[in-house]
Write an enzyme that holds these catalytic residues in place. Sequence first.
Site, PDB file in Angstrom:
ATOM      1  N   SER A   1     -40.970 -13.210 -31.614  1.00 26.80           N
ATOM      2  CA  SER A   1     -40.059 -13.949 -31.515  1.00 26.80           C
ATOM      3  C   SER A   1     -39.990 -14.084 -29.731  1.00 26.80           C
ATOM      4  CB  SER A   1     -38.616 -12.994 -31.780  1.00 26.80           C
ATOM      5  OG  SER A   1     -39.125 -12.896 -33.367  1.00 26.80           O
TER       6      SER A   1
ATOM      7  N   HIS B   1     -28.983 -12.213 -35.401  1.00 24.57           N
ATOM      8  CA  HIS B   1     -29.872 -12.180 -35.041  1.00 24.57           C
ATOM      9  C   HIS B   1     -29.536 -12.561 -33.534  1.00 24.57           C
ATOM     10  CE1 HIS B   1     -33.220 -14.914 -35.683  1.00 24.57           C
ATOM     11  NE2 HIS B   1     -32.970 -15.450 -34.822  1.00 24.57           N
TER      12      HIS B   1
ATOM     13  N   ALA C   1     -40.797  -8.891 -32.559  1.00 26.67           N
ATOM     14  CA  ALA C   1     -39.496  -7.930 -31.737  1.00 26.67           C
ATOM     15  C   ALA C   1     -38.877  -7.056 -33.101  1.00 26.67           C
ATOM     16  CB  ALA C   1     -38.065  -9.108 -32.176  1.00 26.67           C
TER      17      ALA C   1
ATOM     18  N   GLU D   1     -41.056 -17.155 -45.113  1.00 32.13           N
ATOM     19  CA  GLU D   1     -40.830 -17.940 -45.273  1.00 32.13           C
ATOM     20  C   GLU D   1     -41.217 -18.422 -46.270  1.00 32.13           C
ATOM     21  OE1 GLU D   1     -42.044 -20.736 -41.314  1.00 32.13           O
ATOM     22  OE2 GLU D   1     -43.092 -18.214 -40.706  1.00 32.13           O
TER      23      GLU D   1
ATOM     24  N   HIS E   1     -39.820 -22.221 -33.790  1.00 34.32           N
ATOM     25  CA  HIS E   1     -41.660 -21.562 -33.576  1.00 34.32           C
ATOM     26  C   HIS E   1     -42.048 -23.217 -33.102  1.00 34.32           C
ATOM     27  CE1 HIS E   1     -41.609 -17.284 -35.227  1.00 34.32           C
ATOM     28  NE2 HIS E   1     -40.320 -17.466 -34.987  1.00 34.32           N
TER      29      HIS E   1
ATOM     30  N   MET F   1     -40.455  -7.352 -39.674  1.00 30.78           N
ATOM     31  CA  MET F   1     -40.495  -8.259 -40.998  1.00 30.78           C
ATOM     32  C   MET F   1     -42.323  -8.986 -40.750  1.00 30.78           C
ATOM     33  SD  MET F   1     -37.218  -9.760 -41.162  1.00 30.78           S
ATOM     34  CE  MET F   1     -35.810  -9.143 -41.038  1.00 30.78           C
ATOM     35  N   SER F   2     -43.327  -8.586 -39.519  1.00 30.51           N
ATOM     36  CA  SER F   2     -44.660  -9.028 -39.696  1.00 30.51           C
ATOM     37  C   SER F   2     -45.562  -8.512 -39.299  1.00 30.51           C
ATOM     38  CB  SER F   2     -43.817 -10.031 -38.666  1.00 30.51           C
ATOM     39  OG  SER F   2     -44.135  -9.304 -37.036  1.00 30.51           O
TER      40      SER F   2
ATOM     41  N   ASN G   1     -32.872  -4.000 -31.193  1.00 29.21           N
ATOM     42  CA  ASN G   1     -32.141  -3.891 -31.445  1.00 29.21           C
ATOM     43  C   ASN G   1     -31.566  -2.350 -32.362  1.00 29.21           C
ATOM     44  OD1 ASN G   1     -32.794  -5.514 -33.504  1.00 29.21           O
ATOM     45  ND2 ASN G   1     -31.959  -4.270 -35.192  1.00 29.21           N
TER      46      ASN G   1
ATOM     47  N   HIS H   1     -44.151 -16.209 -40.857  1.00 29.26           N
ATOM     48  CA  HIS H   1     -43.834 -15.561 -41.729  1.00 29.26           C
ATOM     49  C   HIS H   1     -43.905 -15.211 -43.691  1.00 29.26           C
ATOM     50  CE1 HIS H   1     -41.936 -15.849 -37.793  1.00 29.26           C
ATOM     51  NE2 HIS H   1     -42.228 -13.662 -38.138  1.00 29.26           N
TER      52      HIS H   1
HETATM   53  N1  HPA Z   1     -35.291  -4.822 -38.708  1.00 25.87           N
HETATM   54  C1  HPA Z   1     -36.017  -5.871 -38.681  1.00 25.87           C
HETATM   55  N2  HPA Z   1     -36.739  -6.700 -38.656  1.00 25.87           N
HETATM   56  C2  HPA Z   1     -36.261  -6.853 -36.788  1.00 25.87           C
HETATM   57  C3  HPA Z   1     -34.973  -6.466 -36.621  1.00 25.87           C
HETATM   58  C4  HPA Z   1     -34.764  -5.739 -37.647  1.00 25.87           C
HETATM   59  O1  HPA Z   1     -34.059  -4.369 -37.359  1.00 25.87           O
HETATM   60  N3  HPA Z   1     -35.232  -6.692 -35.578  1.00 25.87           N
HETATM   61  C5  HPA Z   1     -36.053  -7.879 -35.295  1.00 25.87           C
HETATM   62  N4  HPA Z   1     -36.482  -7.936 -36.440  1.00 25.87           N
END
Ligand code: HPA
Length: 266
Positions: free
Chosen positions: A25, A241, A107, A80, A55, A205-206, A229, A77
Site C-alpha cells: 500500500s 483507512h 502496511a 478480495e 492497485h 492482511m497480506s 497506525n 489480497h
Molecule cells: N490492521 C490490519 N491491517 C492493517 C492495519 C491494521 O491496523 N493497518 C494497516 N493494515
Amino acid sequence: MESAINFINEKTNNFKPVTGIILGSGLGDFADEFEAIRVPYSDIPGFQKSHVAGHKGLLVFAEVAGKPVVMMQGRYHFYEGHSMQTVTYPVKVMKKLGVQNLIITNAAGLLHKEFEPGDLMLIADHINFMGTNPLIGMNDNDLGPRFPDQSDVFTKTLREKAKAVAKSINLEVKEGVYCALTGPTYETPAEVKMVRNFGADAVGMSTVPEAIVANWCGMNVLGISCLTNFACGVIDQPLSHQEVIETADRIKESFKKYLYELVKAI
Ligand code: HPA
C-alpha cells in the site's frame, strides 16, 4: 505456468530478474521511476484481474541500481475473495523466472507502543492467522517439499544486510513479528490484545501467504512493514483507512530510498 513464462519471456525479451519486489500500500509508484517493461496482470496466463482502487496490477521489469528486478505493482489480497492459489501464483511465476531474493512490503497496524506509526519494521517471523495455508492441495514437488521447514522464512542473512543498509543511510528500522489475519475488517480490541499476547508486534492482511510460498520454493525473503497506525484499542481512537494511507504517504520517500539501496546491496 509454462504459458505464463513463455508469454513473459516474449514480452521482456528474456529478461532474467534476480530480485523480486512486492510493492505494498502506498509504495506502488516506486515502480514508476524506472525505464521498464510493464506487463498488465490481465494479459498474463493464470493471473486474475486485480480490482482494488489504487492497485495497478502490473508486473514491472526494470534495471534498478544496475540489478535486474521484477516488481509487482499491486498484489492479490485474500480478502478480495481471491483464492490462496491466485494470491501466491505471482510468487511461483517469479521463482520460475529466476528470482532468488523476494522483498515483500506491506502496511501494518502496530500492536504496542514500543514502536511508532511511521516506523519501518523488518519482519523477523510471522504468525499465520488466516485460517488457511497457500500450500494446501497437491504439492508441486518440482518447486518445493510437501512439509517445508519454516525456521527461517524471513531469511536472517538478508535481514542482517537490510539492517546494515538502513544504518548506512541513517534510517532507523525496527524488527518484529508480523501476524496476518484475513481482513477486510480491522481487528477488534480483543483480537488485538490476543495477537499481542501471542507475541506479534504488527498485524496486517497480506504478506504471509506470499512469504510461505517463497520460502517453500527456496527463495530468500525479506519482509518490511510500514507501521501506519496503532491497531484498534492500543490507543483510544477508532481506526480509518485514511490514516493508513496518510502515514504510508508520509514515509513513502524514505521507504523508496531504502528499497533502492536494498536492491543495490543484495
Ligand atoms: N490492521 C490490519 N491491517 C492493517 C492495519 C491494521 O491496523 N493497518 C494497516 N493494515
